[in-house]
Write an enzyme that holds these catalytic residues in place. Structure first.
Site, PDB file in Angstrom:
ATOM      1  N   GLY A 208       0.823  -1.207   0.000  1.00 62.66           N
ATOM      2  CA  GLY A 208       0.000   0.000   0.000  1.00 62.66           C
ATOM      3  C   GLY A 208       0.850   1.247   0.000  1.00 62.66           C
ATOM      4  N   ASN A 209       0.220   2.382   0.214  1.00 59.85           N
ATOM      5  CA  ASN A 209       0.972   3.636   0.296  1.00 59.85           C
ATOM      6  C   ASN A 209       0.333   4.526   1.355  1.00 59.85           C
ATOM      7  OD1 ASN A 209      -1.029   5.505  -1.031  1.00 59.85           O
ATOM      8  ND2 ASN A 209      -0.795   3.956  -2.615  1.00 59.85           N
ATOM      9  N   ARG A 210       0.943   5.673   1.570  1.00 62.09           N
ATOM     10  CA  ARG A 210       0.557   6.485   2.726  1.00 62.09           C
ATOM     11  C   ARG A 210      -0.503   7.537   2.435  1.00 62.09           C
ATOM     12  NH1 ARG A 210       5.906   8.818   4.886  1.00 62.09           N
ATOM     13  NH2 ARG A 210       4.420   9.866   6.245  1.00 62.09           N
ATOM     14  N   SER A 211      -1.142   7.482   1.273  1.00 59.57           N
ATOM     15  CA  SER A 211      -2.126   8.525   0.958  1.00 59.57           C
ATOM     16  C   SER A 211      -3.341   8.419   1.888  1.00 59.57           C
ATOM     17  CB  SER A 211      -2.575   8.370  -0.496  1.00 59.57           C
ATOM     18  OG  SER A 211      -3.588   9.296  -0.755  1.00 59.57           O
TER      19      SER A 211
END
Ligand code: CTP
Length: 400
Positions: A208-211
């Site tokens: 995933g990512n941190r958005s």
């Protein structure tokens, strides 16, 4: 300073009781509110309540206090008219210019922004007659916010709930803050993606990512306040639905692509604020991946995800559709932004620098918006809504 003059139109739906809270929020934050209910609205909440909460006399008819010519004056003096709840009936009357009571007269004489917050059963909202009336009102510049999805009167659930009064209030505040400026996205359909995709490895893990989705949600709120019909494709966000937008929830990049392309087929603008994973695991393990004593971890094989922004930009359903991308960069921010704009083929690219304490999860943002026509618009550090306003200013410029 003169208090902002708000007309709160209340039509005859069960959600009329929620308009009391909306009224309180307006009055407690320094707005002068005239409540104009319809006759039917009084079946749900009585005149005494509206009068006591607003501090003004309340009438449904044009025949009271005739010497003050209320059927003209109330609308003429308003800075904002908000009809909440707006029934199918009041929108039909407004769409056809009927004027058989004080509220419908007021809607004809008002020259300020008008917001309708519809509430009705799903069948009524979806009926072609209502669809056409809503389209007519939007086409004329009224702001008709999308109803929320959830429990309706009785046991049924679906689309048609009045959004939370606190959210309607915030949307109205944004409309008022724009002053007499016309809702320049009225009649437009805007699709916004937000959040970050998650690419599952096994039932418990993902890449995933941190958005956080906050920038995309700010774009949605601003687009609603500027009159757009908004579809928000939200990937793994933990934020409350923005009032007045249709929210489609997705998980992976492939799901996001499907939802965005579907909504974009009849959109005037698409804004890709979501952080879409470029790669996904080549294989999804249906059972949890286990470590084995003495063995190296298994290699992680990845495959490319589709580039949704590039696809949107190259295969537009209509020549006039405006496509906006976002670029999160850590180094050589502007040079990378220009290269990305050319590579993706979008009309506008919002370039922001990201890092440990920048952009992700914060309420503020700072960016440069690059145009395919060579323009560069710097947006100083400030609320994500401010950046959203600039993005839509640039989109509206390109519509014309
Ligand atoms: N985007 C997309 N589909 C992808 C990856 C990104 O639609 N598979 C969109 C994002 O929504 C954003 C823009 O492309 O609007 C740029 O995203 P970014 O991650 O900065 O760019 P990438 O194409 O991933 O380039 P790189 O990672 O090489 O910087």
């Amino acid at each position: 300073m003169k208090k902002p003059q708000v007309v709160l139109g209340v039509s005859g739906g069960i959600a009329a009781y929620k308009a009391c809270e909306l009224l309180r929020r307006f009055t407690e934050s320094g707005h002068d509110v005239r409540v104009v209910p319809t006759e039917s609205a009084l079946h749900f909440v009585g005149e005494a309540t509206w009068s006591a909460l607003s501090g003004h006399p309340v009438s449904t008819r044009v025949w009271d206090s005739v010497e003050e010519v209320p059927h003209v004056r109330i609308g003429q003096h308003a800075d904002l008219v908000v009809v909440a709840p707006a029934t199918a009936d009041i929108m039909a009357k407004a769409a056809h210019g009927l004027a058989d009571d004080l509220l419908t007269n007021t809607l004809l004489t008002a020259r300020c922004p008008v917001v309708f917050a519809p509430a009705m059963h799903t069948e009524m909202w979806e009926h072609p007659a209502t669809r056409e009336n809503v389209a007519t009102l939007r086409g004329r510049g009224a702001i008709v916010i999308e109803p929320a999805v959830g429990r309706l009167t009785g046991v049924d659930t679906g689309k048609g709930r009045l959004p939370d009064p606190a959210d309607i209030f915030e949307a109205c505040r944004r409309v008022l803050a724009r002053g007499a400026a016309a809702p320049d996205l009225a009649g437009r359909h805007v699709v916004i993606s937000a959040g970050g995709t998650r690419e599952p490895l096994d039932p418990v893990r993902y890449l995933g990512n941190r958005s956080s989705g906050k920038q995309g949600y700010a774009l949605a709120r601003v687009a609603v306040a500027r009159g757009a019909r908004v579809t928000l494709v939200a990937a793994n966000t933990a934020l409350p639905d923005p009032a007045g937008a249709d929210v489609v929830r997705v998980g992976t990049a492939v799901q996001l692509r499907e939802a965005v392309l579907k909504a974009a087929a009849e959109a005037d603008a698409v804004v890709m604020a979501a952080a879409v994973a470029d790669f996904r695991p080549a294989r999804y393990m249906t059972g949890k991946i286990k470590k084995k004593d003495g063995e190296e971890p298994p290699p992680l094989e990845l495959v490319r995800n589709p580039d949704v922004l590039a696809e949107l930009s190259h295969d537009r359903p209509s020549a006039g559709q405006i496509v906006v991308g976002f670029a999160a960069e850590t180094d050589d921010v502007l040079a990378n932004g220009h290269a990305k704009l050319a590579r993706k083929g979008c009309d506008l690219l919002v370039v922001n620098e990201v890092g440990d304490h920048k952009a992700f999860g914060s309420e503020e943002n700072e960016a440069v918006v690059l145009g395919a026509d060579g323009t560069e618009t710097a947006v100083p550090y400030g609320p994500k809504e401010d950046l959203a306003e600039v993005v839509f200013d640039l989109v509206v410029d390109r519509f014309s």
